[in-house]
Design an enzyme around this catalytic site. Structure first.
Site, mmCIF file in Angstrom:
data_model
loop_
_atom_site.group_PDB
_atom_site.id
_atom_site.type_symbol
_atom_site.label_atom_id
_atom_site.label_comp_id
_atom_site.label_asym_id
_atom_site.label_seq_id
_atom_site.Cartn_x
_atom_site.Cartn_y
_atom_site.Cartn_z
ATOM 1 N N LEU A 20 0.591 -1.152 0.317
ATOM 2 C CA LEU A 20 -0.293 -0.819 0.235
ATOM 3 C C LEU A 20 0.595 1.456 0.008
ATOM 4 O O LEU A 20 0.503 2.522 -0.508
ATOM 5 C CB LEU A 20 -0.543 0.185 1.310
ATOM 6 C CG LEU A 20 -2.223 -1.191 1.253
ATOM 7 C CD1 LEU A 20 -2.317 -1.236 2.744
ATOM 8 C CD2 LEU A 20 -2.962 -1.056 0.139
ATOM 9 N N SER A 21 2.184 1.281 -0.376
ATOM 10 C CA SER A 21 2.746 1.962 0.079
ATOM 11 C C SER A 21 2.687 2.911 -1.246
ATOM 12 O O SER A 21 3.015 4.830 -1.078
ATOM 13 C CB SER A 21 4.551 2.253 0.441
ATOM 14 O OG SER A 21 4.335 0.880 1.769
ATOM 15 N N THR A 71 10.403 -4.154 2.706
ATOM 16 C CA THR A 71 9.216 -5.141 2.943
ATOM 17 C C THR A 71 10.140 -6.415 3.014
ATOM 18 O O THR A 71 10.760 -6.851 2.232
ATOM 19 C CB THR A 71 7.861 -4.914 2.574
ATOM 20 O OG1 THR A 71 6.967 -6.163 3.302
ATOM 21 C CG2 THR A 71 7.634 -5.848 1.052
ATOM 22 N N LYS A 75 13.927 -7.617 5.010
ATOM 23 C CA LYS A 75 14.773 -6.353 6.060
ATOM 24 C C LYS A 75 15.807 -6.404 6.621
ATOM 25 O O LYS A 75 16.686 -6.075 7.006
ATOM 26 C CB LYS A 75 13.655 -6.064 6.981
ATOM 27 C CG LYS A 75 12.240 -5.663 6.458
ATOM 28 C CD LYS A 75 10.925 -5.714 7.197
ATOM 29 C CE LYS A 75 9.876 -4.252 6.749
ATOM 30 N NZ LYS A 75 8.949 -4.184 8.037
ATOM 31 N N ASN A 96 14.097 -0.677 7.136
ATOM 32 C CA ASN A 96 12.854 -1.014 6.356
ATOM 33 C C ASN A 96 12.926 0.304 5.343
ATOM 34 O O ASN A 96 11.825 0.526 4.746
ATOM 35 C CB ASN A 96 11.735 -0.745 7.164
ATOM 36 C CG ASN A 96 11.298 0.647 8.188
ATOM 37 O OD1 ASN A 96 12.239 1.498 8.263
ATOM 38 N ND2 ASN A 96 9.866 1.161 7.931
ATOM 39 N N ASP A 111 9.694 2.200 11.632
ATOM 40 C CA ASP A 111 8.558 1.099 11.698
ATOM 41 C C ASP A 111 8.207 1.607 13.889
ATOM 42 O O ASP A 111 7.375 1.603 14.171
ATOM 43 C CB ASP A 111 8.280 -0.666 11.913
ATOM 44 C CG ASP A 111 7.923 -0.850 10.598
ATOM 45 O OD1 ASP A 111 7.922 -0.469 10.036
ATOM 46 O OD2 ASP A 111 8.862 -1.995 10.153
ATOM 47 N N ASN A 136 6.088 -13.253 19.032
ATOM 48 C CA ASN A 136 7.580 -12.827 19.294
ATOM 49 C C ASN A 136 8.877 -12.775 17.387
ATOM 50 O O ASN A 136 9.520 -13.486 17.785
ATOM 51 C CB ASN A 136 7.965 -13.782 19.956
ATOM 52 C CG ASN A 136 8.565 -14.838 19.931
ATOM 53 O OD1 ASN A 136 7.195 -15.556 20.115
ATOM 54 N ND2 ASN A 136 9.250 -15.913 19.109
ATOM 55 N N GLY A 138 9.317 -10.804 13.644
ATOM 56 C CA GLY A 138 9.492 -10.480 13.585
ATOM 57 C C GLY A 138 9.035 -8.248 13.965
ATOM 58 O O GLY A 138 9.801 -8.092 13.415
ATOM 59 N N TYR A 235 -4.818 -4.526 10.056
ATOM 60 C CA TYR A 235 -5.203 -3.306 9.874
ATOM 61 C C TYR A 235 -6.423 -3.839 8.993
ATOM 62 O O TYR A 235 -7.182 -2.588 8.357
ATOM 63 C CB TYR A 235 -4.206 -2.022 9.399
ATOM 64 C CG TYR A 235 -4.168 -2.790 7.896
ATOM 65 C CD1 TYR A 235 -4.374 -2.302 6.913
ATOM 66 C CD2 TYR A 235 -2.413 -2.324 8.772
ATOM 67 C CE1 TYR A 235 -3.166 -2.393 5.718
ATOM 68 C CE2 TYR A 235 -1.536 -2.349 7.434
ATOM 69 C CZ TYR A 235 -1.991 -2.980 6.216
ATOM 70 O OH TYR A 235 -0.836 -2.979 4.973
#
Length: 293
Positions: A20-21, A71, A75, A96, A111, A136, A138, A235
């Site tokens: 979505l970036s 992404t 990373k 990132n 982030d 636990n 990334g 989301y």
């Protein structure tokens, strides 16, 4: 209009077509141009297979790309390809956001700032607060770093695999960021939820299409303080079952879209060296996803 003078920004990953970036970054760039007509940039997705990462980064330098986001699955693997990595990114163990300097590509991690941004609107004395992080993997690393920056009195991480939990704790021992971390098995959930002031879900439990799932059982959720903040990095759906439980309980609910927006805004400000229209970035995503404002 894209011309030979247009400067390139982007996001790399594999796959990356779901990102979505480009939606929020290009909306922000358009808005800045409408107001000031000062920048000529475009933000593009670049699908790069893991075996092509080193070649691609060299190619980015050759064609003058100004900066890019990263992404999955790059990373961590990009770290040795950068001339410098920020202390924060080293602590998180992931980059990132990358930007071009005279010394080559440098990397950081936005982030953490994305996670922290909505929390900073609450005037809490975080040195008195207990954070409980579910998962636990990334994503939880940025959350741990964020809670450490807030100065939380206690940071608890809960997971299902004792082996992975032990490795997670070990990875923070020599971190450049001081972290007072305690790890726990999933069956300790009830005791920990009752103590939590900040409860964060970093797991994929409840993500579309499994929208009826939640990482926390209803009976356990009832142990949560009504004044707590409940934060879900997911989301879609909006809100998740996890956040619906929080709202019924009277807790403060924060969804993962805000973290996505804020980490993107921090990266864009780094590249452009100017303030960016965060409201427009947020609105563009909500509109793209079909959410009501």
């Amino acid at each position: 209009m894209i011309t030979g003078k247009t400067k390139l920004l982007g996001v790399i990953g594999y796959p990356v077509e779901h990102s979505l970036s480009p939606v929020m970054h290009n909306a922000a760039i358009k808005a800045i141009n409408n107001q000031q007509n000062l920048i000529d940039y475009v933000y593009l997705p670049f699908p790069i297979k893991p075996e092509n990462l080193k070649t691609a980064i060299a190619g980015f330098s050759a064609i003058g790309i100004q900066g890019f986001n990263i992404t999955i699955p790059h990373k961590q693997t990009i770290l040795p390809l950068l001339s410098k990595v920020s202390d924060l990114a080293q602590a998180v163990g992931a980059v990132n956001t990358v930007y071009q300097t005279d010394k080559g590509w440098e990397g950081t991690n936005t982030d953490v700032e994305g996670f922290l941004s909505p929390l900073k609107t609450y005037n809490w004395d975080w040195h008195q607060k207990v954070a409980l992080i579910l998962g636990n993997g990334g994503a939880s690393r940025a959350v741990v770093a964020g809670c450490a920056q807030l100065g939380c009195a206690e940071i608890h991480v809960i997971g299902r695999s004792q082996e992975k939990l032990a490795a997670f704790r070990q990875s923070w021992i020599n971190s450049p960021l001081p972290v007072n971390l305690k790890i726990h098995k999933w069956d300790e959930m009830s005791r920990l939820v009752s103590q939590a002031d900040l409860l964060v879900n970093t797991t994929p439990i409840g993500m579309y299409p499994n929208i009826e799932q939640s990482p926390v059982d209803e009976k356990v959720f009832n142990l949560l303080s009504p004044g707590a903040i409940v934060y879900d990095l997911i989301y879609i759906p909006n809100p998740t079952k996890f956040l619906q439980q929080a709202l019924v309980r009277g807790a403060i609910a924060i969804d993962g879209l805000e973290m996505l927006v804020q980490q993107g805004a921090t990266a864009l400000e780094l590249w452009l060296q100017k303030s960016v229209p965060v409201d427009i970035m947020r609105h563009s995503l909500r509109q793209h996803l079909g959410f009501n404002d």
